[in-house]
Design a protein around this motif. Structure first.
Motif, PDB file in Angstrom:
ATOM      1  N   THR A 325       0.861  -1.180   0.000  1.00  0.00           N
ATOM      2  CA  THR A 325       0.000   0.000   0.000  1.00  0.00           C
ATOM      3  C   THR A 325       0.896   1.228   0.000  1.00  0.00           C
ATOM      4  O   THR A 325       1.946   1.245   0.652  1.00  0.00           O
ATOM      5  N   VAL A 326       0.483   2.257  -0.740  1.00  0.00           N
ATOM      6  CA  VAL A 326       1.286   3.466  -0.876  1.00  0.00           C
ATOM      7  C   VAL A 326       0.489   4.662  -0.371  1.00  0.00           C
ATOM      8  O   VAL A 326      -0.676   4.841  -0.734  1.00  0.00           O
ATOM      9  N   ASN A 327       1.133   5.481   0.451  1.00  0.00           N
ATOM     10  CA  ASN A 327       0.508   6.672   1.003  1.00  0.00           C
ATOM     11  C   ASN A 327       1.379   7.875   0.640  1.00  0.00           C
ATOM     12  O   ASN A 327       2.574   7.901   0.949  1.00  0.00           O
ATOM     13  N   PHE A 328       0.779   8.862  -0.014  1.00  0.00           N
ATOM     14  CA  PHE A 328       1.525  10.061  -0.397  1.00  0.00           C
ATOM     15  C   PHE A 328       1.416  11.180   0.642  1.00  0.00           C
ATOM     16  O   PHE A 328       1.890  12.301   0.401  1.00  0.00           O
ATOM     17  N   LEU A 329       0.795  10.899   1.780  1.00  0.00           N
ATOM     18  CA  LEU A 329       0.823  11.787   2.949  1.00  0.00           C
ATOM     19  C   LEU A 329       0.371  13.207   2.649  1.00  0.00           C
ATOM     20  O   LEU A 329       0.836  14.177   3.260  1.00  0.00           O
ATOM     21  N   GLU A 330      -0.546  13.364   1.701  1.00  0.00           N
ATOM     22  CA  GLU A 330      -0.945  14.705   1.271  1.00  0.00           C
ATOM     23  C   GLU A 330      -1.645  15.497   2.371  1.00  0.00           C
ATOM     24  O   GLU A 330      -1.610  16.727   2.370  1.00  0.00           O
ATOM     25  N   GLY A 331      -2.279  14.805   3.311  1.00  0.00           N
ATOM     26  CA  GLY A 331      -2.954  15.509   4.390  1.00  0.00           C
ATOM     27  C   GLY A 331      -1.999  16.181   5.348  1.00  0.00           C
ATOM     28  O   GLY A 331      -2.203  17.328   5.748  1.00  0.00           O
ATOM     29  N   GLU A 332      -0.908  15.492   5.706  1.00  0.00           N
ATOM     30  CA  GLU A 332       0.042  16.039   6.676  1.00  0.00           C
ATOM     31  C   GLU A 332       1.262  16.673   6.039  1.00  0.00           C
ATOM     32  O   GLU A 332       1.918  17.533   6.636  1.00  0.00           O
ATOM     33  N   LYS A 333       1.613  16.266   4.822  1.00  0.00           N
ATOM     34  CA  LYS A 333       2.765  16.827   4.113  1.00  0.00           C
ATOM     35  C   LYS A 333       2.361  17.144   2.674  1.00  0.00           C
ATOM     36  O   LYS A 333       2.654  16.378   1.764  1.00  0.00           O
ATOM     37  N   PRO A 334       1.671  18.250   2.457  1.00  0.00           N
ATOM     38  CA  PRO A 334       1.180  18.566   1.096  1.00  0.00           C
ATOM     39  C   PRO A 334       2.322  18.678   0.089  1.00  0.00           C
ATOM     40  O   PRO A 334       3.448  19.051   0.433  1.00  0.00           O
ATOM     41  N   PHE A 335       2.016  18.345  -1.157  1.00  0.00           N
ATOM     42  CA  PHE A 335       2.983  18.523  -2.234  1.00  0.00           C
ATOM     43  C   PHE A 335       3.344  20.001  -2.356  1.00  0.00           C
ATOM     44  O   PHE A 335       2.473  20.870  -2.314  1.00  0.00           O
ATOM     45  N   TYR A 336       4.629  20.283  -2.540  1.00  0.00           N
ATOM     46  CA  TYR A 336       5.084  21.654  -2.781  1.00  0.00           C
ATOM     47  C   TYR A 336       5.230  21.871  -4.288  1.00  0.00           C
ATOM     48  O   TYR A 336       5.908  21.090  -4.955  1.00  0.00           O
ATOM     49  N   PRO A 337       4.616  22.914  -4.848  1.00  0.00           N
ATOM     50  CA  PRO A 337       4.807  23.201  -6.277  1.00  0.00           C
ATOM     51  C   PRO A 337       6.241  23.674  -6.548  1.00  0.00           C
ATOM     52  O   PRO A 337       7.009  23.956  -5.619  1.00  0.00           O
ATOM     53  N   ALA A 338       6.588  23.769  -7.814  1.00  0.00           N
ATOM     54  CA  ALA A 338       7.884  24.325  -8.192  1.00  0.00           C
ATOM     55  C   ALA A 338       7.925  25.821  -7.879  1.00  0.00           C
ATOM     56  O   ALA A 338       6.908  26.507  -7.970  1.00  0.00           O
ATOM     57  N   THR A 339       9.098  26.307  -7.498  1.00  0.00           N
ATOM     58  CA  THR A 339       9.308  27.730  -7.238  1.00  0.00           C
ATOM     59  C   THR A 339       9.672  28.399  -8.559  1.00  0.00           C
ATOM     60  O   THR A 339      10.750  28.152  -9.107  1.00  0.00           O
ATOM     61  N   ILE A 340       8.771  29.245  -9.074  1.00  0.00           N
ATOM     62  CA  ILE A 340       8.941  29.839 -10.401  1.00  0.00           C
ATOM     63  C   ILE A 340       8.888  31.357 -10.274  1.00  0.00           C
ATOM     64  O   ILE A 340       7.855  31.936  -9.930  1.00  0.00           O
ATOM     65  N   ASN A 341      10.012  32.005 -10.548  1.00  0.00           N
ATOM     66  CA  ASN A 341      10.120  33.456 -10.413  1.00  0.00           C
ATOM     67  C   ASN A 341       9.493  34.190 -11.595  1.00  0.00           C
ATOM     68  O   ASN A 341       9.713  33.827 -12.755  1.00  0.00           O
TER      69      ASN A 341
END
Length: 446
Positions: A325-341
Motif C-alpha cells: 500500500t502506498v501513502n503520499f501523505l498529502e494531508g500532513e505533508k502537502p505537495f510543494y509546487p515548483a518555485t517559479i520566479n
C-alpha cells in the motif's frame, strides 16, 4: 472656462498623445527610486540597527520551535512590531503574524519570512546555542525573520515615502507543513500585487545574491509504502514471504524511473531515505516500511512520477508474492509546487539589487532540486525568491543547510534587510496610482 483657448486644447492633445506612448512615472519615483537602495543599506549598516538585528536573531536561535509551534517566535515578532509602531494581525495560520506599513491602501506588496526550526540537535558550541534539546534553526529561518523585521524598521523610519502598503508575512511551518498555503487560505494576501522572499546561502559570498527568472526550485512530494509478506525463521525462507527482499527490489526499480523513463533533460529525483523492517538477525519480518521524496521541475513530470511510483511499488511487491500500500501523505505533508520566479519581477530585482550591491554581485544561478513552500504564494501572486550570500571574505567553507553544524554569518543581515525594504519600496513607487498631467490641467482650467 473662457481662459481655456484653442492653444491650450492643442497643447493638451499633444501631451495626451505623448504620455500615452510613454511610461508615466511620478515625480517621487524619479527623485527616489535610484537612491532608495543605498540609503536603506546605509541605515541597515548603522551600528545600532545592526546590533538590534543581531540581538533579535540570537534570541530566536536560542529558542527554536517546530512547525505550528512557533509561539515564542511569534510573540517576539509582535513585541518588536509594537515597539516600531507597526500594526498587525495575529493569529494567522496558527502562529503567523501579518504586519502593515504605509497607507493601508493600494498598491500592496509583501515580504515573507518563515519562522520554524528543525528537529535536530545543534552541534555548534557557542554562547547562543539552542537551549531546546533536539531542536535547532539549521536552515536560517531565525535570520529570515530578523531581516524582515530589519526591513520593517527601515520602512517604518521612511513611512512617509511609501506610496502604498507593505505587508509583512511571518509564516509558520515551511519545513514540510505548507504554512504558506494556510496563509493564502486565510485570505491574508488577497490584495497583494507581488511578494518577495529570500533564503540565506552558505555557498554565496556576503554582499552577493543569486537568483534567476523562471524555475528556481523543484516541486516536491513525500511517499511511504508498507510492503506486507509472511514472517518466519531465517533458516527456512521457503516457508516465508520475504518483504525485505521485495522492498529491496522496489527501491532498485524506483531508480529506473529516473534513469530509464524520464527525459535526461527534464531533471527528476526519487530518493528512498527510510527503510524500517525487522528487529532480529534471524527472523524474517511480516512487513517492511519504506519512504522518501520525489521531485521534478514541471507539474506534468511531477504527476507522472507520482503515478509511476505507486505502480512500481505495488507491482514489484507482487512479483515477490507480497502486497503493498502506498501513502503520499498529502494531508500532513502537502505537495510543494515548483518555485517559479516572475519575469517582470526578475528585472525589478536585478535593477534594485544591482543598485544596492553592484551589478557584478547579482549572480545568475542554476535551478536546484530542493523545494520551498514559498511556491504556494507564486501560484496565486507574482513572486520572486532569491539567495542571499553568507560566505565571508576568507572563503571559509560554511556547513550546508540542515546540517547540525550550520551557522549564520550575521554580516549578511543588513544586506537582506535593505534588499527587502528596497524591493518593496521601489515596487510601490513603480505601481502607485498616478493622475496624468493632462487630466490635472483640464481640472485646473475647468
Amino acid at each position: 472656462m473662457a481662459s481655456f483657448t484653442l492653444f491650450h486644447l492643442f497643447i493638451a492633445i499633444i501631451l495626451h498623445v505623448f504620455l500615452a506612448a510613454t511610461p508615466i512615472f511620478s515625480v517621487s519615483e524619479q527623485l527616489s527610486s535610484s537612491t532608495i537602495p543605498t540609503r536603506f543599506l546605509d541605515f541597515a549598516k548603522k551600528p545600532e540597527t545592526f546590533d538590534w538585528m543581531v540581538n533579535i536573531r540570537r534570541k530566536i536561535h536560542e529558542y527554536p520551535e517546530l512547525l505550528y509551534e512557533e509561539f515564542k517566535t511569534s510573540e517576539l515578532i509582535r513585541i518588536e512590531l509594537d515597539k516600531l509602531g507597526i500594526s498587525y494581525k495575529h493569529p494567522v495560520a496558527g502562529t503567523g503574524v501579518i504586519g502593515y506599513i504605509g497607507t493601508r491602501k493600494p498598491p500592496f506588496v509583501a515580504l515573507r519570512a518563515d519562522m520554524d526550526a528543525l528537529p535536530m540537535q545543534e552541534m555548534v558550541e557557542w554562547e547562543h546555542k539552542s537551549k531546546v534539546p533536539g531542536k535547532m534553526h539549521a536552515c536560517g529561518h531565525d535570520a529570515h525573520v530578523t531581516m524582515v523585521l530589519g526591513a520593517a524598521n527601515i520602512l517604518k523610519q521612511h513611512e512617509k515615502e511609501i506610496q502604498g502598503t507593505v505587508v509583512l508575512v511571518f509564516q509558520p511551518a515551511e519545513e514540510g507543513g505548507a504554512g504558506a498555503k494556510k496563509v493564502i487560505e486565510a485570505g491574508a494576501l488577497k490584495d497583494v500585487g507581488a511578494i518577495f522572499g529570500l533564503h540565506v546561502a552558505p555557498n554565496i559570498r556576503v554582499g552577493e545574491v543569486g537568483s534567476r527568472s523562471g524555475t528556481l526550485m523543484a516541486a516536491s512530494g513525500f511517499f511511504e509504502a508498507t510492503i506486507n509478506g509472511k514472517g518466519g525463521h531465517a533458516a527456512i525462507p521457503q516457508h516465508s514471504i520475504d518483504p525485505i527482499l521485495a522492498a529491496s527490489n522496489v527501491i532498485v526499480s524506483l531508480q529506473h524511473l529516473v534513469s530509464r523513463e524520464s527525459d535526461p533533460l527534464d531533471s527528476q529525483v526519487v530518493t528512498v531515505a527510510k527503510f524500517q523492517g525487522g528487529d532480529a538477525f534471524n527472523v524474517i519480518p511480516d512487513s517492511v516500511t519504506i519512504g522518501g521524496t520525489f521531485r521534478a521541475f514541471s507539474k506534468e513530470s511531477f504527476l507522472q512520477l507520482r503515478h509511476r511510483i505507486e505502480q512500481v511499488i505495488v507491482a514489484q511487491a507482487a512479483v515477490q508474492r507480497c502486497n503493498a500500500t502506498v501513502n503520499f501523505l498529502e494531508g500532513e505533508k502537502p505537495f510543494y509546487p515548483a518555485t517559479i520566479n516572475d519575469g517582470k519581477l526578475h528585472k525589478h530585482f536585478q535593477t534594485v539589487a544591482g543598485t544596492l550591491l553592484g551589478a557584478s554581485k547579482v549572480i545568475e544561478v542554476p535551478p536546484m532540486m530542493g523545494a520551498e513552500d514559498y511556491s504556494f504564494y507564486q501560484e496565486v501572486i507574482p513572486g520572486y525568491f532569491f539567495w542571499l550570500g553568507m560566505q565571508n571574505a576568507s572563503n571559509e567553507r560554511l556547513h550546508s543547510l540542515h546540517s547540525p553544524f550550520f551557522t549564520v554569518n550575521e554580516d549578511a543581515l543588513p544586506y537582506g534587510a535593505a534588499l527587502h525594504a528596497s524591493l518593496a519600496a521601489t515596487y510601490l513607487l513603480k505601481h502607485q496610482n498616478v493622475v496624468p498631467f493632462v487630466e490635472a490641467m483640464y481640472n485646473d482650467e475647468l
